[in-house]
Scaffold this motif. Structure first.
Motif, PDB file in Angstrom:
ATOM      1  N   SER A 175       0.823  -1.219   0.000  1.00 35.53           N
ATOM      2  CA  SER A 175       0.000   0.000   0.000  1.00 35.53           C
ATOM      3  C   SER A 175       0.857   1.269   0.000  1.00 35.53           C
ATOM      4  O   SER A 175       0.330   2.374  -0.081  1.00 35.53           O
ATOM      5  N   ASP A 182       2.454   2.872   2.241  1.00 33.57           N
ATOM      6  CA  ASP A 182       2.276   3.824   3.352  1.00 33.57           C
ATOM      7  C   ASP A 182       3.633   4.380   3.777  1.00 33.57           C
ATOM      8  O   ASP A 182       3.744   5.516   4.211  1.00 33.57           O
ATOM      9  N   GLY A 203      -2.106  -3.684   2.492  1.00 33.10           N
ATOM     10  CA  GLY A 203      -2.466  -3.547   1.084  1.00 33.10           C
ATOM     11  C   GLY A 203      -3.462  -4.643   0.727  1.00 33.10           C
ATOM     12  O   GLY A 203      -4.449  -4.425   0.035  1.00 33.10           O
ATOM     13  N   ASN A 261      -6.266  -2.000   1.517  1.00 30.58           N
ATOM     14  CA  ASN A 261      -5.838  -0.600   1.331  1.00 30.58           C
ATOM     15  C   ASN A 261      -5.318  -0.299  -0.065  1.00 30.58           C
ATOM     16  O   ASN A 261      -5.348   0.851  -0.504  1.00 30.58           O
ATOM     17  N   LEU A 290      -8.665   0.743  -1.568  1.00 25.48           N
ATOM     18  CA  LEU A 290      -9.286   1.896  -0.892  1.00 25.48           C
ATOM     19  C   LEU A 290      -8.438   3.162  -1.070  1.00 25.48           C
ATOM     20  O   LEU A 290      -8.951   4.232  -1.394  1.00 25.48           O
ATOM     21  N   ASN A 291      -7.107   3.019  -0.864  1.00 17.81           N
ATOM     22  CA  ASN A 291      -6.219   4.189  -0.971  1.00 17.81           C
ATOM     23  C   ASN A 291      -6.134   4.713  -2.406  1.00 17.81           C
ATOM     24  O   ASN A 291      -6.001   5.913  -2.640  1.00 17.81           O
ATOM     25  N   PHE A 350      -5.613   8.527   2.493  1.00 19.13           N
ATOM     26  CA  PHE A 350      -6.448   7.405   2.938  1.00 19.13           C
ATOM     27  C   PHE A 350      -7.777   7.948   3.463  1.00 19.13           C
ATOM     28  O   PHE A 350      -7.908   9.142   3.726  1.00 19.13           O
ATOM     29  N   GLY A 409      -5.345  -1.127   8.172  1.00 21.56           N
ATOM     30  CA  GLY A 409      -6.791  -1.207   8.005  1.00 21.56           C
ATOM     31  C   GLY A 409      -7.564  -1.207   9.311  1.00 21.56           C
ATOM     32  O   GLY A 409      -8.753  -0.881   9.335  1.00 21.56           O
ATOM     33  N   ASN A 447      -9.387   1.887  10.189  1.00 20.62           N
ATOM     34  CA  ASN A 447     -10.599   2.217   9.437  1.00 20.62           C
ATOM     35  C   ASN A 447     -11.775   1.699  10.262  1.00 20.62           C
ATOM     36  O   ASN A 447     -12.198   0.557  10.150  1.00 20.62           O
TER      37      ASN A 447
END
Length: 352
Positions: free
Chosen positions: A16, A18, A165, A186, A189-190, A200, A285, A288
């Motif tokens: 992902s 990050d 991810g 993610n 979503l990201n 995010f 995640g 979230n």
């Protein structure tokens, strides 16, 4: 000198993007349950590094060789800063996951960049990396690698699920540890929230305001991957070739995409976990809140609270542990998880 304990630095870079996770960990060499994260940090990727790592899948062989060295330097410099910032005096070894550029185990291909030799030379430390290649050569998926840590460090949980991810799970079945990737999280979503200029969806605020597109949800749930038997794993290529085109064809707004995909994740996870189990959820995640709420509702499991340190750094911690097992030449890759021909001790050791 203290030989009961090993002190190591573990590095993890997830799909992902990050950032780079670093942990400084102390392990009891005789009793692995006795471990402690002493320091931990995440170094966010600059826009430049994000773009490079995102596009590396298109690179030529020459460019990948160059990237392997450049990214190795970046990792080494990040480690040196981490050591200096935390006044770390003892490091027995460094264990680096590298960053996955290509993962196509069915073709016998997996590639993580971040040269172990560059890291070893620059930091003047022993380095263990390249944990996946040997497993793929032995006919395995080269993933997931974390379950040996779940088995030896977190056996008090029925399921260990990471929400990064991708989401992956590990658990014991008929006395054997099995694990597999469940679905993207993610990485999808990201990607869609970034179209609105956000990194995010904070606490799932935007997805909670969208509505579920039933047609899209059905198509996602019918994807072939979910019918496959384990061992199975997912890669960025699958998302780019299958998931994004499927979503983009529907031409729906971002909040609807997010809401629908959250539901998709919760449905796929609830298919895997039995009701009223002890489940360890880790990874970005977990923050979230809306996603976690939907998982709780659909799986009939309450989410157990663990420390932020464990949520954020469990994977980096376990890569440190994989390095320790490799140095001791103990099994760190389970055939029951990856589908390799036999259990083995994976990873390449680079000396200074």
């Amino acid at each position: 000198m203290d030989t009961v304990y090993s002190y190591s630095i573990g590095l993890m870079s997830g799909t992902s993007l990050d950032g780079l996770d670093l942990v400084y960990v102390k392990f009891n060499n005789q009793m692995y349950l006795d471990f402690q994260i002493l320091n931990a940090t995440t170094i966010p990727y600059s826009e430049k590094w994000k773009a490079i790592l995102q596009n590396a899948i298109q690179y030529s062989v020459e460019d990948l060789v160059d990237l392997d060295i450049r990214y190795g330097r970046f990792l080494a410099d990040s480690i040196l800063d981490f050591i200096k910032t935390n006044s770390i005096s003892r490091v027995d070894f460094i264990a680096s996951h590298g960053h996955t550029v290509l993962h196509q185990p069915e073709k016998g291909i997996t590639l993580q960049v971040g040269s172990g030799q560059v890291i070893a030379t620059r930091t003047q430390q022993k380095v263990v990396c390249d944990f996946r290649t040997q497993d793929v050569k032995l006919g395995g998926q080269g993933a997931p690698l974390v379950p040996i840590g779940d088995e030896l460090l977190f056996s008090n949980y029925t399921y260990c699920i990471n929400l990064g991810g991708f989401s992956n799970v590990s658990f014991r079945q008929n006395g054997t540890r099995i694990a597999f990737d469940i679905c993207p999280v993610n990485i999808v979503l990201n990607f869609y929230v970034s179209k609105l200029g956000m990194d995010f969806d904070d606490k799932g605020e935007m997805s909670s305001q969208g509505s579920v597109n039933e047609e899209l949800l059905q198509k996602l749930n019918e994807l072939d991957f979910y019918e496959k038997a384990y061992p199975k794993s997912l890669g960025l290529e699958w998302v780019q070739q299958i998931v994004f085109p499927l979503i983009d064809k529907m031409e729906v707004e971002v909040p609807i995409i997010l809401r629908t995909f959250v539901e998709h994740i919760a449905i796929q996870i609830s298919k895997v976990v039995q009701k009223n189990s002890r489940v360890l959820f880790t990874g970005g995640g977990v923050y979230n809140s809306f996603l976690m709420h939907r998982i709780e509702v659909l799986s009939s499991n309450s989410v157990l609270q663990v420390s932020d340190e464990m949520i954020n750094y469990k994977e980096a911690l376990i890569f440190s542990f994989l390095g320790l097992l490799r140095i001791k030449n103990e099994i760190n890759c389970l055939k029951s998880v990856t589908g390799a021909s036999h259990d083995h001790s994976s990873g390449v050791i680079f000396e200074v």
